[in-house]
Design an enzyme around this catalytic site. Structure first.
Site, PDB file in Angstrom:
ATOM      1  N   ASP A   8       0.941  -1.192   0.002  1.00  0.00           N
ATOM      2  CA  ASP A   8       0.058  -0.127   0.070  1.00  0.00           C
ATOM      3  C   ASP A   8       0.866   1.225   0.073  1.00  0.00           C
ATOM      4  O   ASP A   8       2.061   1.164   0.374  1.00  0.00           O
ATOM      5  CB  ASP A   8      -0.956  -0.008   1.377  1.00  0.00           C
ATOM      6  CG  ASP A   8      -1.731   1.150   1.462  1.00  0.00           C
ATOM      7  OD1 ASP A   8      -2.332   1.579   0.438  1.00  0.00           O
ATOM      8  OD2 ASP A   8      -1.561   1.930   2.671  1.00  0.00           O
ATOM      9  N   ASP A  10      -0.320   5.161   0.839  1.00  0.00           N
ATOM     10  CA  ASP A  10      -0.611   6.090   1.823  1.00  0.00           C
ATOM     11  C   ASP A  10      -0.694   5.484   3.195  1.00  0.00           C
ATOM     12  O   ASP A  10      -1.565   4.834   3.435  1.00  0.00           O
ATOM     13  CB  ASP A  10      -1.924   6.778   1.565  1.00  0.00           C
ATOM     14  CG  ASP A  10      -1.776   7.507   0.315  1.00  0.00           C
ATOM     15  OD1 ASP A  10      -0.789   8.554   0.375  1.00  0.00           O
ATOM     16  OD2 ASP A  10      -2.528   7.406  -0.671  1.00  0.00           O
TER      17      ASP A  10
END
Ligand code: XBP
Ligand code: MG
Length: 236
Positions: A8, A10
């Site tokens: 991922d 953010d």
């Protein structure tokens, strides 16, 4: 056997939300003459909605001063989101956001062990490009075998679409990959795709429950120098 690590972006690779996207949203509000500011606490609540444009639309749904029609709201959200991403790019180009601890070491170790790196994010491609260029320079795409962003997987996390797309691009089965996330929505997306997932808590999810994670850490620095089994199990 583990063949790929799926990141991922953010909150996981960098603390982009509080110091990046939130700040950039507020700059966009000001630039468009809107009397609106998302403080750190309010933004934490808004993060339950994934996707910046979706977050804006959700917020408008709670405000009396928002445009009255769905069409006008959609138009305003698109405009604000575009401005926000431009401000975000400026912020990261100025060096406002650093890698989280342990990220670089884990990437280096995985690449040395022959694993492929991939990205599964609900953020816009322009944000990934700006952030990764600031972290690794313009040659960053050589680090990742697949980079799937909001434009490629419009059903945002917790929907697993982004993870299915990564698996397809890598031509791997779900058991061949391991995901790293920082949020409950991200963990839910990886799990819904059947991919084992470890969690590195980010600022906004310091106390969240992460049921179903293979392991949960405050950051990746506390992962012992890795073997592939350790990565899967979080053994230290
Ligand atoms: C990130 C998001 C994104 C970012 C902002 O979620 O939800 O919306 O907040 O990016 P994840 P955009 O970490 O699960 O990928 O404004 O481009 O959507
Ligand atoms: Mg995240």
């Amino acid at each position: 056997m583990l063949k790929a690590l799926i990141w991922d972006v953010d909150g996981t690779i960098a603390e982009t939300e509080r110091d990046g996207h939130r700040v950039a949203f507020n700059k966009a509000f000001a630039a468009m003459g809107l009397a609106r500011e998302w403080d750190e606490v309010a933004y934490g609540t808004l993060l339950q909605v994934t996707g910046g444009r979706e977050r804006l639309l959700h917020d408008m749904g709670t405000r009396a001063d928002a445009p009255h029609t769905a069409v006008a709201r959609e138009a305003l959200a698109r405009l604000l989101h575009k401005r926000k991403n431009a401000f975000f790019a400026e912020l990261v180009a100025a060096g406002a956001i650093a890698l989280r601890p342990g990220v670089q070491r884990l990437i280096d170790e995985c690449l040395a062990a022959g694993l492929r790196m991939a990205v599964a994010t609900t953020t816009s491609r322009s944000n990934v490009d700006a952030l990764f260029a600031s972290l690794w320079g313009r040659g960053w795409p050589t680090l990742f075998a697949a980079v799937v962003c909001a434009e490629d997987a419009p059903a945002k996390k917790p929907d697993p679409q982004v993870y299915f797309e990564v698996l397809q691009r890598l031509r791997l089965r779900r058991g061949d990959a391991f995901a790293i996330e920082d949020s409950p929505n991200g963990l839910a997306a990886a799990r819904a795709a059947g991919i084992a997932c470890g969690v590195t808590r980010s600022a906004y999810f310091a106390t969240a429950a992460f049921e179903g994670a293979v392991w949960v850490r405050d950051d990746l620095q506390t992962l012992e120098p890795m073997t592939l089994d350790r990565l899967r199990q979080g053994v230290s």
